[in-house]
Design a protein around this motif. Structure first.
Motif, PDB file in Angstrom:
ATOM      1  N   VAL A   1       1.797  -9.033   7.953  1.00  0.00           N
ATOM      2  CA  VAL A   1       0.663  -8.112   7.919  1.00  0.00           C
ATOM      3  C   VAL A   1      -0.460  -8.748   7.100  1.00  0.00           C
ATOM      4  O   VAL A   1      -0.216  -9.224   5.988  1.00  0.00           O
ATOM      5  CB  VAL A   1       1.082  -6.757   7.293  1.00  0.00           C
ATOM      6  N   VAL A   2      -1.661  -8.768   7.657  1.00  0.00           N
ATOM      7  CA  VAL A   2      -2.836  -9.231   6.912  1.00  0.00           C
ATOM      8  C   VAL A   2      -3.704  -8.019   6.594  1.00  0.00           C
ATOM      9  O   VAL A   2      -4.157  -7.310   7.506  1.00  0.00           O
ATOM     10  CB  VAL A   2      -3.653 -10.259   7.716  1.00  0.00           C
ATOM     11  N   ALA A   3      -3.918  -7.781   5.297  1.00  0.00           N
ATOM     12  CA  ALA A   3      -4.708  -6.631   4.861  1.00  0.00           C
ATOM     13  C   ALA A   3      -6.111  -7.063   4.483  1.00  0.00           C
ATOM     14  O   ALA A   3      -6.287  -7.906   3.605  1.00  0.00           O
ATOM     15  CB  ALA A   3      -4.034  -5.948   3.674  1.00  0.00           C
ATOM     16  N   LEU A   4      -7.091  -6.476   5.136  1.00  0.00           N
ATOM     17  CA  LEU A   4      -8.496  -6.735   4.831  1.00  0.00           C
ATOM     18  C   LEU A   4      -9.075  -5.485   4.155  1.00  0.00           C
ATOM     19  O   LEU A   4      -8.342  -4.533   3.912  1.00  0.00           O
ATOM     20  CB  LEU A   4      -9.228  -7.096   6.134  1.00  0.00           C
ATOM     21  N   PRO A   5     -10.381  -5.471   3.838  1.00  0.00           N
ATOM     22  CA  PRO A   5     -10.925  -4.306   3.136  1.00  0.00           C
ATOM     23  C   PRO A   5     -10.707  -2.998   3.909  1.00  0.00           C
ATOM     24  O   PRO A   5     -10.899  -2.954   5.127  1.00  0.00           O
ATOM     25  CB  PRO A   5     -12.430  -4.635   3.040  1.00  0.00           C
ATOM     26  N   GLY A   6     -10.303  -1.975   3.192  1.00  0.00           N
ATOM     27  CA  GLY A   6     -10.081  -0.672   3.810  1.00  0.00           C
ATOM     28  C   GLY A   6      -9.760   0.359   2.754  1.00  0.00           C
ATOM     29  O   GLY A   6      -9.649   0.042   1.570  1.00  0.00           O
ATOM     30  N   LYS A   7      -9.604   1.601   3.199  1.00  0.00           N
ATOM     31  CA  LYS A   7      -9.378   2.703   2.252  1.00  0.00           C
ATOM     32  C   LYS A   7      -7.911   3.155   2.240  1.00  0.00           C
ATOM     33  O   LYS A   7      -6.999   2.358   2.343  1.00  0.00           O
ATOM     34  CB  LYS A   7     -10.326   3.846   2.600  1.00  0.00           C
ATOM     35  N   GLU A   8      -7.709   4.452   2.128  1.00  0.00           N
ATOM     36  CA  GLU A   8      -6.348   4.985   1.980  1.00  0.00           C
ATOM     37  C   GLU A   8      -5.477   4.668   3.200  1.00  0.00           C
ATOM     38  O   GLU A   8      -4.276   4.456   3.069  1.00  0.00           O
ATOM     39  CB  GLU A   8      -6.374   6.507   1.791  1.00  0.00           C
ATOM     40  N   GLY A   9      -6.087   4.676   4.383  1.00  0.00           N
ATOM     41  CA  GLY A   9      -5.308   4.374   5.586  1.00  0.00           C
ATOM     42  C   GLY A   9      -4.727   2.964   5.511  1.00  0.00           C
ATOM     43  O   GLY A   9      -3.560   2.730   5.835  1.00  0.00           O
TER      44      GLY A   9
ATOM     45  N   LEU B   1      -4.229   1.326   2.733  1.00  0.00           N
ATOM     46  CA  LEU B   1      -3.221   1.348   1.663  1.00  0.00           C
ATOM     47  C   LEU B   1      -1.883   1.874   2.184  1.00  0.00           C
ATOM     48  O   LEU B   1      -0.817   1.357   1.844  1.00  0.00           O
ATOM     49  CB  LEU B   1      -3.713   2.209   0.498  1.00  0.00           C
ATOM     50  N   SER B   2      -1.944   2.896   3.044  1.00  0.00           N
ATOM     51  CA  SER B   2      -0.682   3.436   3.578  1.00  0.00           C
ATOM     52  C   SER B   2       0.034   2.378   4.414  1.00  0.00           C
ATOM     53  O   SER B   2       1.261   2.281   4.395  1.00  0.00           O
ATOM     54  CB  SER B   2      -0.935   4.706   4.396  1.00  0.00           C
ATOM     55  N   GLU B   3      -0.728   1.564   5.119  1.00  0.00           N
ATOM     56  CA  GLU B   3      -0.112   0.518   5.938  1.00  0.00           C
ATOM     57  C   GLU B   3       0.471  -0.601   5.070  1.00  0.00           C
ATOM     58  O   GLU B   3       1.553  -1.114   5.351  1.00  0.00           O
ATOM     59  CB  GLU B   3      -1.131  -0.029   6.952  1.00  0.00           C
ATOM     60  N   ILE B   4      -0.248  -0.945   4.002  1.00  0.00           N
ATOM     61  CA  ILE B   4       0.288  -1.938   3.064  1.00  0.00           C
ATOM     62  C   ILE B   4       1.608  -1.431   2.480  1.00  0.00           C
ATOM     63  O   ILE B   4       2.612  -2.143   2.449  1.00  0.00           O
ATOM     64  CB  ILE B   4      -0.724  -2.202   1.912  1.00  0.00           C
ATOM     65  N   ALA B   5       1.596  -0.186   2.026  1.00  0.00           N
ATOM     66  CA  ALA B   5       2.784   0.366   1.369  1.00  0.00           C
ATOM     67  C   ALA B   5       3.962   0.419   2.352  1.00  0.00           C
ATOM     68  O   ALA B   5       5.100   0.120   1.987  1.00  0.00           O
ATOM     69  CB  ALA B   5       2.477   1.756   0.809  1.00  0.00           C
ATOM     70  N   PHE B   6       3.677   0.802   3.594  1.00  0.00           N
ATOM     71  CA  PHE B   6       4.752   0.841   4.592  1.00  0.00           C
ATOM     72  C   PHE B   6       5.302  -0.543   4.874  1.00  0.00           C
ATOM     73  O   PHE B   6       6.509  -0.730   5.008  1.00  0.00           O
ATOM     74  CB  PHE B   6       4.267   1.456   5.905  1.00  0.00           C
TER      75      PHE B   6
ATOM     76  N   LYS C   1       8.165  -6.482   4.782  1.00  0.00           N
ATOM     77  CA  LYS C   1       7.354  -7.437   5.533  1.00  0.00           C
ATOM     78  C   LYS C   1       6.486  -8.230   4.584  1.00  0.00           C
ATOM     79  O   LYS C   1       5.998  -7.668   3.579  1.00  0.00           O
ATOM     80  CB  LYS C   1       6.388  -6.692   6.478  1.00  0.00           C
ATOM     81  N   PRO C   2       6.206  -9.494   4.887  1.00  0.00           N
ATOM     82  CA  PRO C   2       5.207 -10.214   4.100  1.00  0.00           C
ATOM     83  C   PRO C   2       3.815  -9.619   4.338  1.00  0.00           C
ATOM     84  O   PRO C   2       3.431  -9.395   5.493  1.00  0.00           O
ATOM     85  CB  PRO C   2       5.268 -11.651   4.631  1.00  0.00           C
ATOM     86  N   VAL C   3       3.113  -9.346   3.247  1.00  0.00           N
ATOM     87  CA  VAL C   3       1.759  -8.777   3.349  1.00  0.00           C
ATOM     88  C   VAL C   3       0.794  -9.688   2.607  1.00  0.00           C
ATOM     89  O   VAL C   3       0.974  -9.951   1.416  1.00  0.00           O
ATOM     90  CB  VAL C   3       1.684  -7.369   2.714  1.00  0.00           C
ATOM     91  N   ILE C   4      -0.200 -10.187   3.323  1.00  0.00           N
ATOM     92  CA  ILE C   4      -1.205 -11.052   2.707  1.00  0.00           C
ATOM     93  C   ILE C   4      -2.510 -10.269   2.619  1.00  0.00           C
ATOM     94  O   ILE C   4      -2.998  -9.748   3.630  1.00  0.00           O
ATOM     95  CB  ILE C   4      -1.434 -12.330   3.536  1.00  0.00           C
ATOM     96  N   GLY C   5      -3.037 -10.164   1.422  1.00  0.00           N
ATOM     97  CA  GLY C   5      -4.284  -9.412   1.241  1.00  0.00           C
ATOM     98  C   GLY C   5      -5.467 -10.331   1.015  1.00  0.00           C
ATOM     99  O   GLY C   5      -5.367 -11.321   0.286  1.00  0.00           O
ATOM    100  N   LEU C   6      -6.577  -9.985   1.645  1.00  0.00           N
ATOM    101  CA  LEU C   6      -7.823 -10.740   1.455  1.00  0.00           C
ATOM    102  C   LEU C   6      -8.935  -9.713   1.226  1.00  0.00           C
ATOM    103  O   LEU C   6      -9.286  -8.969   2.149  1.00  0.00           O
ATOM    104  CB  LEU C   6      -8.097 -11.602   2.704  1.00  0.00           C
ATOM    105  N   HIS C   7      -9.411  -9.656  -0.007  1.00  0.00           N
ATOM    106  CA  HIS C   7     -10.445  -8.670  -0.386  1.00  0.00           C
ATOM    107  C   HIS C   7      -9.981  -7.260  -0.068  1.00  0.00           C
ATOM    108  O   HIS C   7     -10.740  -6.440   0.453  1.00  0.00           O
ATOM    109  CB  HIS C   7     -11.772  -8.969   0.308  1.00  0.00           C
ATOM    110  N   SER C   8      -8.742  -6.991  -0.325  1.00  0.00           N
ATOM    111  CA  SER C   8      -8.161  -5.686  -0.017  1.00  0.00           C
ATOM    112  C   SER C   8      -7.513  -5.100  -1.273  1.00  0.00           C
ATOM    113  O   SER C   8      -7.794  -5.547  -2.390  1.00  0.00           O
ATOM    114  CB  SER C   8      -7.136  -5.846   1.103  1.00  0.00           C
ATOM    115  N   TRP C   9      -6.694  -4.093  -1.118  1.00  0.00           N
ATOM    116  CA  TRP C   9      -5.925  -3.548  -2.227  1.00  0.00           C
ATOM    117  C   TRP C   9      -5.026  -4.637  -2.815  1.00  0.00           C
ATOM    118  O   TRP C   9      -4.588  -5.543  -2.094  1.00  0.00           O
ATOM    119  CB  TRP C   9      -5.039  -2.407  -1.728  1.00  0.00           C
ATOM    120  N   LYS C  10      -4.763  -4.532  -4.113  1.00  0.00           N
ATOM    121  CA  LYS C  10      -3.845  -5.485  -4.759  1.00  0.00           C
ATOM    122  C   LYS C  10      -2.641  -4.702  -5.252  1.00  0.00           C
ATOM    123  O   LYS C  10      -2.728  -3.986  -6.255  1.00  0.00           O
ATOM    124  CB  LYS C  10      -4.531  -6.211  -5.914  1.00  0.00           C
ATOM    125  N   ILE C  11      -1.548  -4.815  -4.560  1.00  0.00           N
ATOM    126  CA  ILE C  11      -0.345  -4.056  -4.860  1.00  0.00           C
ATOM    127  C   ILE C  11       0.791  -5.056  -5.124  1.00  0.00           C
ATOM    128  O   ILE C  11       0.922  -6.035  -4.376  1.00  0.00           O
ATOM    129  CB  ILE C  11       0.019  -3.159  -3.640  1.00  0.00           C
TER     130      ILE C  11
END
Lengths: 147, 147, 147, 147
Positions: free
Chosen positions: D98-106, D108-113, D119-129
């Motif tokens: 999963v690649v996470a880009l800038p976004g809001k709560e929606g 974040l819910s996908e990152i958390a899931f 799953k490996p989650v790579i964030g770029l200018h997104s939430w930092k969890i």
């Protein structure tokens, strides 16, 4: 009829402190006359349900699996869904108010879903996400829930 | 604790006969001490819930939409899901026993899901699908549910 | 862009005749330039996907479990859902047209869902439910799909 | 067969910078030979799909609504689910990465899931969890995805 539903979310593994917070939260919810909703399993979910039962409340457990017997023993109404982790969206989405206690990514997913659905989310020793109301004690939580 | 859940499924449009069957079915379920689960909306769902409340029972409505207020007025515990028709699988899958009353494709989908999940399905003036137990009267339904 | 999606539904256990029907159905769908959608597992799902691949088509498998590797070897795009049987509603609901081949209650649940969602459902040696178009041969199925 | 699926998640409202990141991310994914999965709507989802199409890739859009036409024009395979926000769990759960880009709560819910599902989650200018890999540039993202 038209009773308030309050979801309590938090980890299935809970230390002594989280268990105490959960149990006290469950009691507060029951005393307010609200129905306690949770994920139906162990940890925070179980202690919150226990607290609600101790105060004479009603408890609903929305379960990930297909078996009613997965529910902890304080759940009055087990709802087995067979949806796996996706049931998190129901725990977060069906409530009028969500109380977030200590937990990991699963708890975070429920917080994020609740915020997406524009639900009020009150956090106590949990994740701190913009849009939540974060309190520092059971007393403060009680005050927030009364309003 | 450990209470039996019985789902009543059937059309949201119901004629006089279906409404009577639904109401009587709801009463039987409540008198057995079971919790009535339904889709929470009108027609068979509403009359079944009304019957259960008249007999002092507890009612759960698993709603397709996101709003608690979509529930009919006899629902104690509304569970808004936001899943649309997919919530049918929950109505069918969460119960210990499913009672099928008159209805259309939505009801058929719930019957089929319940059978897929190996739940006992009792039909009364509903679809007749292999694997269901079909009865012809409320008296016969009552007898089946008691066993 | 804007390609037609056709779901093929049917049992995960399939006899020789059902397997042949599935494979031929898959070929027809691919030759029409449509994308074949199915539940991604064995039996009718696998033979339909095999047929589509033999004719150069593209195949999507919407899986009940959480693992991509559950998909049969003819699936190009596996979508693991973790939703269990509830994924049936997606197989039925995402398509423009649903083709029902021999199957049991799971197949019936998909037919019922597709009808609930007002999708055209064509049955070939499958359940016969009001609202479906039932054909008796592959030739007739082909003719229906071309229109 | 056995192709890698990479989900790109991010807001349906995206500023110039987020749109550029999304488009470049889509191109990288297509050039790696992976299939791009997203939520199928506008903003980050649309620009990521556009990038993938520009580089000759294949795109899947898992839609919240019931209509295929809700998909943006760069989606090859629209999967309407009718699940509302709950479809987020599918976008996050069906991918290999999963690649996470800038976004809001929606988002974040996908990152958390995705983290819940390991799953490996790579964030770029997104939430930092905790549990995510956070990168600061497209070059760095490309390097991570290549490994």
């Amino acid at each position: 009829m038209n009773r308030v539903l309050i979801s309590v979310i938090g980890g299935h593994k809970a230390d002594k402190k989280a268990r105490d917070l959960a149990r006290q939260t469950g009691r507060i919810i029951a005393r307010l006359g609200a129905i306690l909703v949770c994920g139906g399993l162990g940890g925070v979910m179980e202690y919150a349900a226990q607290g609600a039962k101790e105060a004479g409340g009603l408890t609903v457990g929305i379960l990930p699996g297909e078996k009613k017997k997965d529910a902890n023993k304080y759940i009055d109404i087990p709802i087995p869904t067979g949806l796996g982790y996706t049931r998190n969206t129901l725990v977060a989405g069906c409530a009028d108010i969500v109380v977030a206690l200590p937990g990991k990514e699963g708890t975070l997913s429920e917080i994020a879903f609740a915020l997406t659905a524009k639900k009020p989310v009150i956090g106590l020793h949990s994740w701190k996400i913009p849009g939540m109301v974060c309190v520092e004690s059971i007393v403060e939580l009680k005050r927030k829930l009364k309003n």
